[in-house]
Write a protein that holds these residues in place. Structure first.
Motif, PDB file in Angstrom:
ATOM      1  N   ARG A  26       0.818  -1.225   0.000  1.00 24.35           N
ATOM      2  CA  ARG A  26       0.000   0.000   0.000  1.00 24.35           C
ATOM      3  C   ARG A  26       0.845   1.265   0.000  1.00 24.35           C
ATOM      4  O   ARG A  26       0.366   2.318  -0.411  1.00 24.35           O
ATOM      5  CB  ARG A  26      -0.956   0.012   1.194  1.00 24.35           C
ATOM      6  CG  ARG A  26      -2.187  -0.839   0.978  1.00 24.35           C
ATOM      7  CD  ARG A  26      -3.246  -0.557   2.031  1.00 24.35           C
ATOM      8  NE  ARG A  26      -2.877  -1.027   3.356  1.00 24.35           N
ATOM      9  CZ  ARG A  26      -3.132  -2.245   3.826  1.00 24.35           C
ATOM     10  NH1 ARG A  26      -3.768  -3.119   3.081  1.00 24.35           N
ATOM     11  NH2 ARG A  26      -2.766  -2.575   5.040  1.00 24.35           N
ATOM     12  N   PRO A  29       4.085   3.720  -4.671  1.00 27.78           N
ATOM     13  CA  PRO A  29       3.400   4.736  -5.481  1.00 27.78           C
ATOM     14  C   PRO A  29       2.271   4.096  -6.288  1.00 27.78           C
ATOM     15  O   PRO A  29       2.390   2.949  -6.736  1.00 27.78           O
ATOM     16  CB  PRO A  29       4.505   5.263  -6.402  1.00 27.78           C
ATOM     17  CG  PRO A  29       5.783   4.938  -5.680  1.00 27.78           C
ATOM     18  CD  PRO A  29       5.520   3.670  -4.936  1.00 27.78           C
ATOM     19  N   SER A  30       1.173   4.800  -6.459  1.00 32.65           N
ATOM     20  CA  SER A  30      -0.012   4.230  -7.110  1.00 32.65           C
ATOM     21  C   SER A  30       0.255   3.764  -8.543  1.00 32.65           C
ATOM     22  O   SER A  30      -0.410   2.859  -9.032  1.00 32.65           O
ATOM     23  CB  SER A  30      -1.168   5.243  -7.094  1.00 32.65           C
ATOM     24  OG  SER A  30      -0.793   6.406  -7.817  1.00 32.65           O
ATOM     25  N   ASP A  31       1.236   4.365  -9.210  1.00 33.04           N
ATOM     26  CA  ASP A  31       1.533   3.957 -10.582  1.00 33.04           C
ATOM     27  C   ASP A  31       2.559   2.826 -10.642  1.00 33.04           C
ATOM     28  O   ASP A  31       3.039   2.470 -11.715  1.00 33.04           O
ATOM     29  CB  ASP A  31       2.008   5.149 -11.411  1.00 33.04           C
ATOM     30  CG  ASP A  31       3.291   5.777 -10.879  1.00 33.04           C
ATOM     31  OD1 ASP A  31       3.692   5.478  -9.736  1.00 33.04           O
ATOM     32  OD2 ASP A  31       3.892   6.586 -11.612  1.00 33.04           O
ATOM     33  N   CYS A  32       2.888   2.252  -9.480  1.00 36.62           N
ATOM     34  CA  CYS A  32       3.900   1.197  -9.442  1.00 36.62           C
ATOM     35  C   CYS A  32       3.422   0.045  -8.563  1.00 36.62           C
ATOM     36  O   CYS A  32       3.843  -0.093  -7.414  1.00 36.62           O
ATOM     37  CB  CYS A  32       5.228   1.761  -8.929  1.00 36.62           C
ATOM     38  SG  CYS A  32       6.605   0.623  -9.156  1.00 36.62           S
ATOM     39  N   PRO A  33       2.523  -0.795  -9.110  1.00 32.41           N
ATOM     40  CA  PRO A  33       2.045  -1.937  -8.320  1.00 32.41           C
ATOM     41  C   PRO A  33       3.181  -2.913  -8.012  1.00 32.41           C
ATOM     42  O   PRO A  33       4.291  -2.792  -8.544  1.00 32.41           O
ATOM     43  CB  PRO A  33       0.989  -2.571  -9.230  1.00 32.41           C
ATOM     44  CG  PRO A  33       1.272  -2.065 -10.590  1.00 32.41           C
ATOM     45  CD  PRO A  33       1.969  -0.749 -10.444  1.00 32.41           C
ATOM     46  N   SER A  34       2.899  -3.869  -7.151  1.00 32.72           N
ATOM     47  CA  SER A  34       3.948  -4.751  -6.645  1.00 32.72           C
ATOM     48  C   SER A  34       4.695  -5.508  -7.742  1.00 32.72           C
ATOM     49  O   SER A  34       5.912  -5.698  -7.633  1.00 32.72           O
ATOM     50  CB  SER A  34       3.375  -5.734  -5.622  1.00 32.72           C
ATOM     51  OG  SER A  34       2.386  -6.547  -6.217  1.00 32.72           O
TER      52      SER A  34
END
Length: 166
Positions: A26, A29-34
């Protein structure tokens, strides 16, 4: 050797550890998922590589790897260049923007761990790190011991390098 009840408790703890991984995810960064974070981290740790090597390190199939690679390439965090040894293959490497993204993710995760483990001693953190490293190595040993032999026309699979994962 540990007793059955100890292994059962260990299984429960592994299941509960998912909450730790989710919280760490969580903060990305929102533009970099796991999956994208794993691609960037592996390229940072291991250097330039072919997509097939990346798929092996991620322990996922090529279609999943391709999606992750496309995501990070679209954002300018990696470049794909022709492999001089095999023009059909691509070599993946981090761009300066990708290196910046890896540094940011490292800072965020380090800050989270420092906050959550602030009441732990340095010795306890080192002990946990050592035990997790040993556990991971035990599973890497098992995976390579059960790896099917390579077809006769292909070289043996390289030794798996431990990687962080998603």
């Amino acid at each position: 050797m540990a007793e059955q009840a100890q292994y059962e408790e260990l299984v429960r703890q592994f299941s509960a550890f998912g909450a730790v991984k989710r919280e760490m995810g969580r903060i990305l960064p929102s533009d970099c998922p796991s999956g994208s974070a794993a691609v960037l981290t592996l390229l940072s740790r291991h250097g330039d590589m072919r997509m097939s090597k990346l798929a092996e390190l991620l322990a996922v199939d090529m279609s999943v790897t391709s999606r992750h690679v496309a995501h990070v390439a679209e954002r300018g965090w990696i470049e794909r260049s022709p492999d001089p040894a095999d023009k059909r293959s691509r070599i993946l490497h981090l761009t300066p923007a990708g290196e910046d993204r890896v540094e940011e993710m490292s800072r965020l995760t380090t800050e989270l761990l420092a906050e959550r483990l602030s009441d732990w001693t340095d010795e306890e953190v080192a002990q946990l790190t050592g035990l997790m490293t040993r556990l991971r190595a035990s599973f890497d040993d098992c995976r390579s011991a059960h790896r099917p032999p390579a077809p006769p026309d292909r070289p043996e699979h390289p030794t798996r390098t431990p990687a962080i994962t998603q």
